[in-house]
Every structure is written in structure tokens, then in C-alpha cells.
Design an enzyme around this catalytic site. Structure first.
Site, short mmCIF file in Angstrom:
data_model
loop_
_atom_site.label_atom_id
_atom_site.label_comp_id
_atom_site.label_asym_id
_atom_site.label_seq_id
_atom_site.Cartn_x
_atom_site.Cartn_y
_atom_site.Cartn_z
N ASP A 126 0.86 -1.18 0.00
CA ASP A 126 0.00 0.00 0.00
C ASP A 126 0.90 1.23 0.00
O ASP A 126 1.98 1.20 0.59
CB ASP A 126 -0.91 0.02 1.23
CG ASP A 126 -2.00 -1.05 1.18
OD1 ASP A 126 -2.46 -1.37 0.08
OD2 ASP A 126 -2.39 -1.54 2.25
N ASP A 148 -7.01 -1.19 -4.64
CA ASP A 148 -8.03 -0.80 -3.66
C ASP A 148 -8.90 0.33 -4.21
O ASP A 148 -10.13 0.31 -4.06
CB ASP A 148 -7.38 -0.32 -2.36
CG ASP A 148 -6.56 -1.39 -1.66
OD1 ASP A 148 -6.84 -2.60 -1.85
OD2 ASP A 148 -5.62 -1.02 -0.94
#
Length: 173
Positions: A126, A148
Site C-alpha cells: 500500500d 483498492d
């Protein structure tokens, strides 16, 4: 190729684009920013590009589970779900074009994160960190990635399109 099959296959270009964008951006982050450090900031601390890994799922849920259980649960289960979604996608002729593109965007995001879960022992990479100004009690939104973002944006558009479709059906009754 029959027209309806072609119409169903073309939106998968979005899935492929999401997977490529997701994996390319993650590779850049892994190669340019040491883990758990901030690489760049934009707008003061409004947007930060950082390198973190997530062994769980959304919001790090499940990160405290054992490695074996996490691997099975967070790799196999999403693969099964994506398989079911793709099966429904091809059998259903009621989805409109927007809904098909959204479903493929969600599939692409899901596959992008599954690739990390299978091939990155450290977890899902991330890197997008956004200031959230205390909304919902959060100073910063949980760090996320391209996959995401695709899942969330396409999911919201898909839900709105379903709601609007139901309203149109009720209005025409």
C-alpha cells in the site's frame, strides 16, 4: 465471436489495465521507497506516497492471524469469489455496459491484490496515504493502492447504477 460475447469481453481491458497499473506502481514503490518511510508528499501532508505492507485485508483486518491461515483465507477465498463473480458476469445478460465495466474494474483490483498475497511474502503493498481531517475520527485514511481504489470507485458506481436501475424499473411499472 458473437456480439454479446464480444460486449462481455471488451470490459476486461479495464481489469487488465487495473492489474498492470497496480503492479507497476507497486514495483516502483518497492524499488524507490524503503519500507515504512515516506517517499513524497504533495500539498504539505495532504497526500503522502509511502511504502507500507498489509498482511490483512481492508484496514489491516486479520493481520494478527497465523501466516498459514491468512494465506489460505485471503488468497483462496478471494480467488473463489472472483471466479463466482466472473461466472455470474458471463451468464447474466441483464447487466448494462456501465455495470459490466465496473464489475471488471473490481475484478482487476481483486486480482491485483491477490497477486501480492501470493507472490509477496511481506503482504500487499500500500502506498497512497491521504489526510482525512478527523472525519470518522481519522486523521488519515488507511493507506491504500491502485487495486483498492479501483475496487472502491467501481464498487460505488456499480451500487449507484443498481439503485438507479431499480428506480427506473419501479417508475416504469
Amino acid at each position: 465471436m458473437e456480439k454479446s460475447l464480444k460486449e462481455k469481453l471488451i470490459p476486461f481491458t479495464l481489469a487488465i489495465a487495473v492489474i498492470l497499473a497496480d503492479q507497476i506502481t507497486k514495483a516502483i514503490i518497492v524499488n524507490c521507497i524503503p519500507p515504512y518511510t515516506i517517499g513524497w508528499t504533495i500539498g504539505g501532508d495532504l497526500l503522502r506516497i509511502i511504502h507500507v505492507v498489509n498482511k490483512g485485508v481492508a484496514f489491516s483486518l486479520g493481520s494478527s492471524l497465523s501466516q498459514t491461515f491468512r494465506s489460505l483465507l485471503f488468497s483462496l477465498m478471494p480467488l473463489v469469489i472472483i471466479g463466482v463473480v466472473i461466472g455470474v458476469y458471463f451468464r447474466n445478460n441483464e447487466f448494462n455496459a456501465l455495470q459490466r465495466w465496473c464489475i471488471c474494474g473490481i475484478v482487476g483490483g481483486g486480482v491485483g491484490n491477490i497477486i501480492d498475497r501470493i507472490f509477496r511474502s511481506s503482504g500487499v503493498v500500500d502506498f497512497i496515504d491521504v489526510k482525512f481531517f478527523g472525519i470518522f475520527g481519522l486523521d488519515r485514511w488507511p493507506t491504500f493502492n491502485v487495486a483498492d481504489a479501483a475496487i472502491v470507485v467501481c464498487g460505488i458506481i456499480l451500487i449507484v447504477s443498481f439503485i438507479l436501475s431499480v428506480k427506473d424499473v419501479k417508475k416504469n411499472d
